[in-house]
Every structure is written in C-alpha cells, then in structure tokens.
Design a protein around this motif. Structure first.
Motif, PDB file in Angstrom:
ATOM      1  N   SER A  77       1.494  13.738 -15.094  1.00  0.00           N
ATOM      2  CA  SER A  77       2.372  14.421 -16.037  1.00  0.00           C
ATOM      3  C   SER A  77       2.068  15.907 -16.072  1.00  0.00           C
ATOM      4  O   SER A  77       1.143  16.394 -15.430  1.00  0.00           O
ATOM      5  N   GLU A  78       2.860  16.607 -16.847  1.00  0.00           N
ATOM      6  CA  GLU A  78       2.587  18.023 -17.092  1.00  0.00           C
ATOM      7  C   GLU A  78       1.403  18.127 -18.047  1.00  0.00           C
ATOM      8  O   GLU A  78       0.948  17.143 -18.611  1.00  0.00           O
ATOM      9  N   GLY A  79       0.947  19.337 -18.267  1.00  0.00           N
ATOM     10  CA  GLY A  79      -0.104  19.531 -19.258  1.00  0.00           C
ATOM     11  C   GLY A  79      -1.430  19.856 -18.617  1.00  0.00           C
ATOM     12  O   GLY A  79      -1.621  19.657 -17.417  1.00  0.00           O
ATOM     13  N   ASP A  83      -6.748  17.441 -20.426  1.00  0.00           N
ATOM     14  CA  ASP A  83      -6.026  16.596 -21.381  1.00  0.00           C
ATOM     15  C   ASP A  83      -5.546  15.316 -20.706  1.00  0.00           C
ATOM     16  O   ASP A  83      -5.579  14.242 -21.309  1.00  0.00           O
ATOM     17  N   ARG A  84      -5.111  15.445 -19.451  1.00  0.00           N
ATOM     18  CA  ARG A  84      -4.614  14.258 -18.750  1.00  0.00           C
ATOM     19  C   ARG A  84      -5.748  13.262 -18.519  1.00  0.00           C
ATOM     20  O   ARG A  84      -5.564  12.050 -18.652  1.00  0.00           O
TER      21      ARG A  84
END
Lengths: 202, 202
Positions: A77-79, A83-84
DNA sequence: GTCTATACCTAGATAGAC
DNA sequence: GTCTATCTAGGTATAGAC
C-alpha cells in the motif's frame, strides 16, 4: 458456469480440503474428512482429482494464493514504510488457529513433495520480499536506522509472526502471540528513533 | 537395573517415540514405526504403555525435559544478561529439523490433549521466563533500554527462533533461519547501545 | 517381559452402474 | 459427474502362549 453461492463440486472440494488442511494439517486429513465437509462422494472427488495429494496441492495453492493477495494489499500500500511493517505485525489474526501456510511446514509429507511445498516457499518468500521493500523505503525516508540489513529484519519480522502462533498454541492463549508482536514493535520503534549517524563512519 | 548402553525395552521405546515425534509429528507416527526403531515388538510396547497416547506422553515429557535442561544450562549461566540472550539466539541448531517441542504445536491431537500439551506449555513458558530474567539483568546493568517490557521482548526472542524454523523448513534452507536470528540480534544491539536516558523523565 | 496371532477399523483408492 | 460397492494395506489394540 459456476455461480458464487452454488459452486460446483470441484470448487467445494478444494475449499473443504483447504479448511481441513488449515485445521488439521496434511497427515491428519483424510479424503473422507474432505468429502464430508464438501458434501461430496468418493466418486466425485476421484473424478476431479487423482488422489489426496493432488487435491491437497490445489488446496495449498488456494491457501497460499489467498494469503499472498491479502499480504499484497496490506504491504504494498501507500504510506511510510515503517507504518506498513507495523501494520503487518498488528494485522488482525486468530492466533490459536495458526498460519494457514506456515503451519504446513510441520508436515513432512508436505515439505517432502516439491509440488506441495512450492506454494508455501513462494508465499513466505514474497512476504519477506515485501517486508524488506517496506523497510528499505523506511531507510530511504530516514525513518529507520540505515545500518540494518533489511532482508534480515524482514526475516525476523516474518519469524516473529510464525513463532507467535507457536507460542500461542502452546499456551492455548492468544496473549502469547500478542506479547511477541508487542516486543517486535517496540524494538522497531527503538531502531526508528535512533539517530542515523549513531555510528562514526570509521 | 538398567545400564546406559543396554537399556531396557521401555527406555528404548520412549527414545524411539521421541525421535519419531520430532521427525514426523504425532499424527504421522504409528506404533509400528516406533516399534521398528526401538527394535521392540507389539507385546513389549503394550506391556509398558496403554497405547500410543501414553507412550507419546512419556516421549514428549522426555523431549521437553531434555530441552528444558539444555536451556537452563545456556540461559541461567553467569555473565551479562544480554550476552546470555544473544548466546541463546546463536545457539547451534539444525534449522531444517525444527524445534523438538515447538513443532508439536502443529498437531491438533497433541494440543487437544492436556497431558500431551502440558510439557510443551511448560518448557516454552520456562524459556520465556529465563529470557525475561536475563533481559531484566541487562536492564539492571544498564546494558539495555529500560523502557522495554522484558516479558514482551522475551516472547519476541522465543518467537523469532520458533518462526525461524518455519521459514527454514519452508525454503528448505538453513540460511532463512540464520537471517531471522541475525535481524533479531541487530535489533537487540540497537536497543543495547541506545542511551538509557534517551527519553526525558517527564 | 516379550512373542505371535488375531481382530477391527480407517485410509486411500478402484470399478462400474447410472 | 456422481453414486455405491469393493479392495488392499496399514493403524491400533487385544489375547494368550511362552
């Protein structure tokens, strides 16, 4: 043409086999078990599949593909990279059920047959590749200590999850899983806030 | 009175069962397998044990006790707490063989019978207690970030090892195990060198 | 204590009717 | 495609001789 809620026998057999493999492993799953869950007879099963191993192969590929897709969604995902990784660690799971893919590594009959093992190798390999990518992103962004070996940390993160299942099943308590995850998150947090130039260049 | 190199049938049966359980798990181990390895007949086995489950119970207790003693030696030794944890992580192992105790958590027949599961719960629990103790020692000595939850990090360390086995078996390559260990050691190293007063008191 | 014989059930698969 | 009948081997346990 099969419909979603009235799938043909072949599909029901694959899903039943996948469910039984997840719950009991390969050795402890019999064709009769699968037929009962799938509401299919002997004839149906042996019409669609040459035997237990071939049906298991289809079921393992299904389990591995499903998990792989879920992980792709979660990790590609994005980000921010870190965090992922943390989101992967804190993903909702049923610790006592174990990993549908990882748990099959305990089965010698699965590990010993390349066709059965390949989907497992692939899925856990791709997981580590995704984690390593996210960690590299984090390093690029200055979120994570650049001295760390992303591939090694990725293996560690994947191992914590797989091992967390083992601890939770041993204690029959999901808390054991969550403890292991919590420790991993806090170690990553420290690696995140550590100044990148902590070590002198020479 | 049994001698070391000419053990009686009962002892041979327990050791054979332990060996087979380690290699194949509970479901895939038959009484006949055990008898063959132990060079004992049906009559001998059913004289000493009421059945497969009782023999497995003795064998699992043996496996768990042996591992527990090895871990006591490795972790309750003298020396800095952090060194003991790192020594545990870097202990010599055969990754493809898996953990003799942890691998049994994949077996529903083992997890589902309290008498078979108890030695596993105990041994992995005591492992985590020992690791948490060593980590607490490290914190006391100022070797380790005092903000870390020792019990959580202990669970993480135990999980990395258990999960490392899973990854290695999935890839059929001991390197996967060693990668996971390496990552864990490097994360601990960062947590070790972090100044203890990194966070302001309030 | 260990042996052999026996028994019963399930695993896994095949054959042929429909 | 699915059903029922059938088959062989092995899993698990018991019985009784030695």
């Amino acid at each position: 043409m099969p419909r979603a809620n009235d799938r043909d026998g072949r599909e029901r057999l694959i899903e039943a086999a996948a469910q039984e493999l997840w719950a009991n492993g390969y050795a402890a799953t019999s064709p009769a078990d699968i037929q009962r869950v799938a509401r299919a007879g002997q004839g149906s099963m042996y019409h669609h599949f040459a035997g237990k191993a071939e049906l298991a192969r289809a079921a393992i590929e299904r389990l591995a593909r499903d998990l792989d897709q879920e992980l792709a969604t979660a990790l590609d995902s994005e980000g921010p990279g870190l965090d992922r990784v943390l989101a992967y660690l804190e993903r909702e799971r049923d610790p006592l059920r174990g990993c549908r893919v990882g748990r099959l590594t305990a089965d010698p009959d699965v590990i010993g047959q390349d066709l059965l093992r390949a989907p497992i190798t692939d899925t856990l390999g791709r997981l580590q590749t995704r984690l390593a990518g996210a960690l590299a992103d984090a390093q690029q962004a200055g979120e994570l200590d650049p001295s760390l070996d992303c591939a090694a940390i990725a293996a560690t993160v994947a191992a914590v999850v797989q091992g967390g299942y083992v601890l939770a099943r041993a204690e029959q308590d999901p808390a054991a899983f969550h403890q292991a995850i919590k420790g991993a998150c806090s170690l990553l947090a420290i690696a995140a806030v550590t100044p990148t130039n902590r070590r002198p260049k020479r």
